[in-house]
Write an enzyme that holds these catalytic residues in place. Structure first.
Site, PDB file in Angstrom:
ATOM      1  N   SER A 140       0.919  -1.154   0.099  1.00 31.08           N
ATOM      2  CA  SER A 140      -0.128   0.037  -0.112  1.00 31.08           C
ATOM      3  C   SER A 140       0.537   1.288   0.110  1.00 31.08           C
ATOM      4  O   SER A 140       2.172   1.248   0.542  1.00 31.08           O
ATOM      5  CB  SER A 140      -0.854   0.057   1.206  1.00 31.08           C
ATOM      6  OG  SER A 140      -1.377   1.299   1.488  1.00 31.08           O
ATOM      7  N   TYR A 153      -2.492  -1.087  10.230  1.00 26.95           N
ATOM      8  CA  TYR A 153      -2.683  -1.227   8.839  1.00 26.95           C
ATOM      9  C   TYR A 153      -1.182  -0.989   8.321  1.00 26.95           C
ATOM     10  O   TYR A 153      -0.394  -1.865   7.628  1.00 26.95           O
ATOM     11  CB  TYR A 153      -3.770  -0.600   8.164  1.00 26.95           C
ATOM     12  CG  TYR A 153      -3.818  -0.789   6.588  1.00 26.95           C
ATOM     13  CD1 TYR A 153      -4.129  -1.898   5.976  1.00 26.95           C
ATOM     14  CD2 TYR A 153      -3.239   0.313   5.917  1.00 26.95           C
ATOM     15  CE1 TYR A 153      -4.282  -2.022   4.823  1.00 26.95           C
ATOM     16  CE2 TYR A 153      -3.381   0.105   4.605  1.00 26.95           C
ATOM     17  CZ  TYR A 153      -4.053  -1.051   3.889  1.00 26.95           C
ATOM     18  OH  TYR A 153      -3.763  -1.161   2.631  1.00 26.95           O
ATOM     19  N   LYS A 157       1.925  -3.292   6.609  1.00 28.69           N
ATOM     20  CA  LYS A 157       2.171  -3.110   4.840  1.00 28.69           C
ATOM     21  C   LYS A 157       3.681  -2.692   4.909  1.00 28.69           C
ATOM     22  O   LYS A 157       4.154  -3.209   4.029  1.00 28.69           O
ATOM     23  CB  LYS A 157       1.015  -2.053   4.203  1.00 28.69           C
ATOM     24  CG  LYS A 157      -0.124  -2.296   4.076  1.00 28.69           C
ATOM     25  CD  LYS A 157      -0.301  -4.006   3.532  1.00 28.69           C
ATOM     26  CE  LYS A 157      -1.725  -3.875   3.085  1.00 28.69           C
ATOM     27  NZ  LYS A 157      -2.055  -5.246   2.361  1.00 28.69           N
TER      28      LYS A 157
HETATM   29  N1  LIG Z   1      -8.322  -0.049  -2.139  1.00 34.75           N
HETATM   30  C1  LIG Z   1      -7.241   0.613  -2.047  1.00 34.75           C
HETATM   31  O1  LIG Z   1      -7.509   1.829  -2.165  1.00 34.75           O
HETATM   32  C2  LIG Z   1      -5.966  -0.116  -1.469  1.00 34.75           C
HETATM   33  C3  LIG Z   1      -4.926   0.736  -1.424  1.00 34.75           C
HETATM   34  C4  LIG Z   1      -3.677   0.376  -0.981  1.00 34.75           C
HETATM   35  C5  LIG Z   1      -3.644  -1.034  -0.901  1.00 34.75           C
HETATM   36  N2  LIG Z   1      -4.939  -1.981  -0.958  1.00 34.75           N
HETATM   37  C6  LIG Z   1      -4.520  -3.338  -0.728  1.00 34.75           C
HETATM   38  O2  LIG Z   1      -5.243  -4.217  -1.766  1.00 34.75           O
HETATM   39  C7  LIG Z   1      -5.777  -5.437  -1.416  1.00 34.75           C
HETATM   40  C8  LIG Z   1      -7.182  -5.302  -1.572  1.00 34.75           C
HETATM   41  O3  LIG Z   1      -7.836  -4.424  -1.045  1.00 34.75           O
HETATM   42  P1  LIG Z   1      -9.380  -4.156  -1.364  1.00 34.75           P
HETATM   43  O4  LIG Z   1      -9.430  -2.533  -1.236  1.00 34.75           O
HETATM   44  O5  LIG Z   1      -9.884  -4.989  -2.428  1.00 34.75           O
HETATM   45  O6  LIG Z   1     -10.036  -4.703   0.157  1.00 34.75           O
HETATM   46  P2  LIG Z   1     -11.753  -5.158   0.127  1.00 34.75           P
HETATM   47  O7  LIG Z   1     -12.571  -4.351  -0.695  1.00 34.75           O
HETATM   48  O8  LIG Z   1     -11.560  -5.001   1.743  1.00 34.75           O
HETATM   49  O9  LIG Z   1     -11.481  -6.633   0.028  1.00 34.75           O
HETATM   50  C9  LIG Z   1     -10.662  -7.597   0.726  1.00 34.75           C
HETATM   51  C10 LIG Z   1     -10.704  -8.977   0.306  1.00 34.75           C
HETATM   52  O10 LIG Z   1      -9.798  -9.780   1.093  1.00 34.75           O
HETATM   53  C11 LIG Z   1     -10.676 -10.830   1.672  1.00 34.75           C
HETATM   54  N3  LIG Z   1     -10.304 -11.302   2.799  1.00 34.75           N
HETATM   55  C12 LIG Z   1     -10.266 -10.404   4.086  1.00 34.75           C
HETATM   56  N4  LIG Z   1     -10.007 -11.129   5.183  1.00 34.75           N
HETATM   57  C13 LIG Z   1      -9.735 -12.406   4.576  1.00 34.75           C
HETATM   58  C14 LIG Z   1      -9.076 -13.671   5.303  1.00 34.75           C
HETATM   59  N5  LIG Z   1      -9.062 -13.680   6.790  1.00 34.75           N
HETATM   60  N6  LIG Z   1      -9.170 -14.591   4.510  1.00 34.75           N
HETATM   61  C15 LIG Z   1      -9.389 -14.749   3.260  1.00 34.75           C
HETATM   62  N7  LIG Z   1      -9.911 -13.528   2.584  1.00 34.75           N
HETATM   63  C16 LIG Z   1     -10.052 -12.564   3.329  1.00 34.75           C
HETATM   64  C17 LIG Z   1     -12.098 -10.477   1.519  1.00 34.75           C
HETATM   65  O11 LIG Z   1     -13.230 -11.429   1.608  1.00 34.75           O
HETATM   66  P3  LIG Z   1     -14.073 -11.740   2.766  1.00 34.75           P
HETATM   67  O12 LIG Z   1     -14.593 -10.659   3.506  1.00 34.75           O
HETATM   68  O13 LIG Z   1     -15.026 -12.524   1.956  1.00 34.75           O
HETATM   69  O14 LIG Z   1     -13.023 -12.925   3.557  1.00 34.75           O
HETATM   70  C18 LIG Z   1     -12.272  -9.349   0.450  1.00 34.75           C
HETATM   71  O15 LIG Z   1     -12.311 -10.292  -0.833  1.00 34.75           O
HETATM   72  C19 LIG Z   1      -5.288  -5.336   0.216  1.00 34.75           C
HETATM   73  O16 LIG Z   1      -4.063  -5.922   0.455  1.00 34.75           O
HETATM   74  C20 LIG Z   1      -5.223  -3.906   0.437  1.00 34.75           C
HETATM   75  O17 LIG Z   1      -4.336  -3.620   1.713  1.00 34.75           O
HETATM   76  C21 LIG Z   1      -6.029  -1.369  -1.279  1.00 34.75           C
END
Ligand SMILES: NC(=O)c1ccc[n+]([C@@H]2O[C@H](COP(=O)([O-])OP(=O)(O)OC[C@H]3O[C@@H](n4cnc5c(N)ncnc54)[C@H](OP(=O)(O)O)[C@@H]3O)[C@@H](O)[C@H]2O)c1
Length: 230
Positions: A140, A153, A157
Site C-alpha cells: 500500500s 494497517y 504493510k
Molecule cells: N483499495 C485501496 O485503495 C487499496 C490501497 C492500497 C492497498 N490496498 C490493498 O489491496 C488489497 C485489496 O484491497 P481491497 O480494497 O480490494 O479490500 P476489500 O474490498 O476490503 O477486499 C478484501 C478482500 O480480502 C478478503 N479477505 C479479508 N480477510 C480475509 C481472510 N482472513 N481470509 C480470506 N480472505 C480475506 C475479503 O473477502 P472476505 O471478507 O469474503 O473474506 C475481500 O475479498 C489489500 O491488500 C489492501 O491492503 C488497497
C-alpha cells in the site's frame, strides 16, 4: 513466464474489491483462477459464474491448516501457480493506536502478515521446485509512508515490504517476489477509511484494466522491486 502464455493464477480475497476485479479480468483473458475468501455466499456465486478449471474456496487465510489443506488440493488438481497474488487484507477502524483494543489490532496482523505467510508457506515449495513463478504481495502507499489512525494497517504493510524484499533474496534466480502498491481505489476497504470521499477514486473494475496487463508481464527481472500500479 513467457508473454502470452495462459497462466494459473492464485488470488486471495476474490470475493470483492480488487481481488474480484482482477479475477474477472484474468478470466476474460483466458487465464485459470484459483481464488479464496471467507464469504461463503460470494464464493458460491463465483463458482456458479465461473466453473472449472477455475476454482473458488471459502477459507480464512489467517488459519494455517485451512491454507495448507487448500494448497495441497489445488497443487494436485490445478497445478503449480504461475502467479501468486496475496491480495486479502483487513483495515483497522480509524483510531489512534492506543484506542484500539487487542481484539481490533490482532486480526489486522493475523490476516495481513500471518495470512500472507501461510499462503507462501504452502504454495511456494512447489513453485521453487519448478523454479518459476511470480509472487505479488499487496502492499500500500501506507507500506511506504504513514498516516494517523491507521497505525496497525501501516505496520502490516511495512512488514509486507520487508518480508517480500527478503523473500526475493531467497528465491531461485528465475523467480520473482514483489511488494505492490495498487494505488487508491474505491473499494469497501477504502470506504472504511475515507468514507464517501472514496467515491472520487477509480472503481476496482477501472483499476483492473490497468492492473491485469501490468501483473501479467511481471517476470524475474522484477524480483525485489517495490512496484506500484500506475
Ligand atoms: N483499495 C485501496 O485503495 C487499496 C490501497 C492500497 C492497498 N490496498 C490493498 O489491496 C488489497 C485489496 O484491497 P481491497 O480494497 O480490494 O479490500 P476489500 O474490498 O476490503 O477486499 C478484501 C478482500 O480480502 C478478503 N479477505 C479479508 N480477510 C480475509 C481472510 N482472513 N481470509 C480470506 N480472505 C480475506 C475479503 O473477502 P472476505 O471478507 O469474503 O473474506 C475481500 O475479498 C489489500 O491488500 C489492501 O491492503 C488497497
Amino acid at each position: 513466464m513467457a508473454a502470452g502464455k495462459l497462466k494459473c493464477i492464485v488470488i486471495t480475497g476474490v470475493t470483492r474489491g480488487l481481488g474480484r476485479a482482477m479475477a474477472e479480468g484474468f478470466i476474460a483473458r483466458g487465464h485459470t483462477i484459483v481464488g479464496c475468501g471467507r464469504s461463503r455466499d460470494m464464493i458460491g456465486e463465483l463458482r456458479q459464474r465461473h466453473g472449472p478449471p477455475h476454482d473458488f474456496e471459502s477459507l480464512d487465510v489467517a488459519t494455517d491448516w485451512q491454507v495448507q489443506a487448500w494448497a495441497t488440493r489445488v497443487l494436485k488438481t490445478t497445478g503449480t501457480p504461475d502467479l501468486l497474488l496475496n491480495n486479502a487484507a483487513l483495515m483497522n477502524r480509524n483510531a489512534p493506536l492506543w484506542k484500539l483494543s487487542a481484539d481490533e489490532f490482532d486480526p489486522v496482523i493475523d490476516v495481513n502478515i500471518k495470512g500472507v505467510t501461510n499462503v507462501l508457506r504452502h504454495f511456494l515449495p512447489a513453485m521453487v521446485a519448478r523454479r518459476s513463478g511470480v509472487v505479488v504481495n499487496f502492499s500500500s502507499g501506507r507500506g511506504r509512508s504513514t498516516a494517523p489512525e491507521v497505525a496497525p494497517y501501516c505496520a502490516t504493510k511495512y512488514a509486507i515490504e520487508g518480508l517480500t524484499l527478503a523473500l526475493a533474496q531467497e528465491l531461485p534466480s528465475d523467480m520473482a517476489a514483489v511488494p505492490l502498491n495498487p494505488g487508491i481505489i474505491d473499494t469497501e476497504m477504502l470506504r472504511e477509511s475515507f468514507g464517501d470521499s472514496a467515491g472520487s477514486y477509480p472503481s476496482a473494475k477501472e483499476w483492473s484494466e490497468r492492473a491485469v496487463p501490468f501483473l501479467l508481464q511481471l517476470g524475474p527481472e522484477d524480483n525485489g522491486k517495490s512496484l506500484s500500479v500506475r
